[in-house]
Design a protein around this motif. Sequence first.
Motif, PDB file in Angstrom:
ATOM      1  N   ALA A   1       0.861  -1.186   0.000  1.00 32.13           N
ATOM      2  CA  ALA A   1       0.000   0.000   0.000  1.00 32.13           C
ATOM      3  C   ALA A   1       0.896   1.235   0.000  1.00 32.13           C
ATOM      4  N   TYR A   2       0.281   2.381  -0.227  1.00 32.46           N
ATOM      5  CA  TYR A   2       1.034   3.628  -0.106  1.00 32.46           C
ATOM      6  C   TYR A   2       0.968   4.109   1.333  1.00 32.46           C
ATOM      7  N   GLU A   3       2.070   4.607   1.815  1.00 35.62           N
ATOM      8  CA  GLU A   3       2.128   5.257   3.123  1.00 35.62           C
ATOM      9  C   GLU A   3       2.399   6.733   2.843  1.00 35.62           C
ATOM     10  N   VAL A   4       1.458   7.575   3.218  1.00 30.32           N
ATOM     11  CA  VAL A   4       1.540   9.000   2.896  1.00 30.32           C
ATOM     12  C   VAL A   4       1.770   9.792   4.180  1.00 30.32           C
ATOM     13  N   TYR A   5       2.833  10.574   4.179  1.00 33.24           N
ATOM     14  CA  TYR A   5       3.124  11.474   5.289  1.00 33.24           C
ATOM     15  C   TYR A   5       2.694  12.863   4.844  1.00 33.24           C
ATOM     16  N   ALA A   6       1.825  13.484   5.624  1.00 36.98           N
ATOM     17  CA  ALA A   6       1.244  14.761   5.207  1.00 36.98           C
ATOM     18  C   ALA A   6       0.845  15.593   6.412  1.00 36.98           C
ATOM     19  N   LEU A   7       0.421  16.812   6.131  1.00 36.60           N
ATOM     20  CA  LEU A   7      -0.174  17.694   7.129  1.00 36.60           C
ATOM     21  C   LEU A   7      -1.652  17.820   6.783  1.00 36.60           C
ATOM     22  N   ASP A   8      -2.510  17.765   7.803  1.00 39.95           N
ATOM     23  CA  ASP A   8      -3.940  17.941   7.532  1.00 39.95           C
ATOM     24  C   ASP A   8      -4.259  19.431   7.458  1.00 39.95           C
ATOM     25  N   ALA A   9      -5.519  19.768   7.315  1.00 36.14           N
ATOM     26  CA  ALA A   9      -5.946  21.166   7.165  1.00 36.14           C
ATOM     27  C   ALA A   9      -5.595  22.012   8.384  1.00 36.14           C
ATOM     28  N   ASN A  10      -5.429  21.376   9.549  1.00 37.33           N
ATOM     29  CA  ASN A  10      -5.072  22.096  10.779  1.00 37.33           C
ATOM     30  C   ASN A  10      -3.573  22.127  11.035  1.00 37.33           C
ATOM     31  N   GLY A  11      -2.793  21.588  10.096  1.00 39.13           N
ATOM     32  CA  GLY A  11      -1.346  21.582  10.237  1.00 39.13           C
ATOM     33  C   GLY A  11      -0.800  20.437  11.073  1.00 39.13           C
ATOM     34  N   LYS A  12      -1.653  19.475  11.437  1.00 38.34           N
ATOM     35  CA  LYS A  12      -1.192  18.315  12.205  1.00 38.34           C
ATOM     36  C   LYS A  12      -0.620  17.267  11.259  1.00 38.34           C
ATOM     37  N   ARG A  13       0.466  16.643  11.699  1.00 36.87           N
ATOM     38  CA  ARG A  13       1.089  15.595  10.892  1.00 36.87           C
ATOM     39  C   ARG A  13       0.258  14.320  10.949  1.00 36.87           C
ATOM     40  N   ILE A  14       0.109  13.685   9.789  1.00 35.66           N
ATOM     41  CA  ILE A  14      -0.568  12.394   9.732  1.00 35.66           C
ATOM     42  C   ILE A  14       0.285  11.419   8.932  1.00 35.66           C
ATOM     43  N   GLU A  15       0.054  10.159   9.197  1.00 32.99           N
ATOM     44  CA  GLU A  15       0.639   9.078   8.418  1.00 32.99           C
ATOM     45  C   GLU A  15      -0.543   8.234   7.968  1.00 32.99           C
ATOM     46  N   ALA A  16      -0.863   8.287   6.683  1.00 37.74           N
ATOM     47  CA  ALA A  16      -2.049   7.605   6.162  1.00 37.74           C
ATOM     48  C   ALA A  16      -1.644   6.389   5.338  1.00 37.74           C
ATOM     49  N   ILE A  17      -2.388   5.310   5.517  1.00 39.83           N
ATOM     50  CA  ILE A  17      -2.240   4.134   4.668  1.00 39.83           C
ATOM     51  C   ILE A  17      -3.293   4.279   3.575  1.00 39.83           C
ATOM     52  N   VAL A  18      -2.843   4.264   2.315  1.00 37.79           N
ATOM     53  CA  VAL A  18      -3.722   4.549   1.184  1.00 37.79           C
ATOM     54  C   VAL A  18      -3.732   3.358   0.222  1.00 37.79           C
ATOM     55  N   HIS A  19      -4.933   2.951  -0.176  1.00 42.47           N
ATOM     56  CA  HIS A  19      -5.082   1.846  -1.125  1.00 42.47           C
ATOM     57  C   HIS A  19      -4.430   2.244  -2.442  1.00 42.47           C
ATOM     58  N   PRO A  20      -3.557   1.410  -2.992  1.00 44.47           N
ATOM     59  CA  PRO A  20      -2.807   1.796  -4.194  1.00 44.47           C
ATOM     60  C   PRO A  20      -3.628   1.871  -5.474  1.00 44.47           C
ATOM     61  N   VAL A  21      -4.781   1.222  -5.514  1.00 41.50           N
ATOM     62  CA  VAL A  21      -5.608   1.233  -6.724  1.00 41.50           C
ATOM     63  C   VAL A  21      -6.685   2.307  -6.644  1.00 41.50           C
ATOM     64  N   THR A  22      -7.354   2.402  -5.501  1.00 36.00           N
ATOM     65  CA  THR A  22      -8.478   3.333  -5.363  1.00 36.00           C
ATOM     66  C   THR A  22      -8.081   4.699  -4.813  1.00 36.00           C
ATOM     67  N   GLY A  23      -6.967   4.753  -4.103  1.00 34.43           N
ATOM     68  CA  GLY A  23      -6.556   6.003  -3.460  1.00 34.43           C
ATOM     69  C   GLY A  23      -7.312   6.272  -2.171  1.00 34.43           C
ATOM     70  N   GLN A  24      -8.110   5.309  -1.714  1.00 34.13           N
ATOM     71  CA  GLN A  24      -8.891   5.463  -0.490  1.00 34.13           C
ATOM     72  C   GLN A  24      -7.981   5.363   0.725  1.00 34.13           C
ATOM     73  N   ILE A  25      -8.190   6.253   1.700  1.00 30.88           N
ATOM     74  CA  ILE A  25      -7.448   6.197   2.954  1.00 30.88           C
ATOM     75  C   ILE A  25      -8.007   5.039   3.767  1.00 30.88           C
ATOM     76  N   LEU A  26      -7.139   4.079   4.091  1.00 34.89           N
ATOM     77  CA  LEU A  26      -7.549   2.895   4.831  1.00 34.89           C
ATOM     78  C   LEU A  26      -7.394   3.085   6.332  1.00 34.89           C
ATOM     79  N   GLY A  27      -6.535   4.002   6.717  1.00 32.67           N
ATOM     80  CA  GLY A  27      -6.307   4.290   8.125  1.00 32.67           C
ATOM     81  C   GLY A  27      -5.227   5.344   8.243  1.00 32.67           C
TER      82      GLY A  27
END
Length: 94
Positions: free
Chosen positions: A63-89
């Motif tokens: 899967a993709y592991e995405v390191y990002a900042l949310d709209a409030n500037g908080k860091r997140i680490e999201a697991i993203v489905h590689p085909v659909t792009g859906q955030i799994l967690g």
Amino acid sequence: MKKTLTALTLVAALSGFAGAALASEGHAKIDAPRDQWMSVDQITQKMTAEGYKVRRVKVEDGAYEVYALDANGKRIEAIVHPVTGQILGNDQDD
């Protein structure tokens, strides 16, 4: 009676921990052919459109592991489905 109740409580608690561990690793079971995956650029664009500021994208356990900042500037680490792009967690820093 107390020993039985204590044993049942312990078993229930351990079962809950095991279920949580399996749920958090559920993304590892994705078995999509690599030629069906969205590109890193597509994942970045999708996450950006959803309001995230993407810092890094990597492949982890199918899967993709995405390191990002949310709209409030908080860091997140999201697991993203590689085909659909859906955030799994995701995990969010406090």
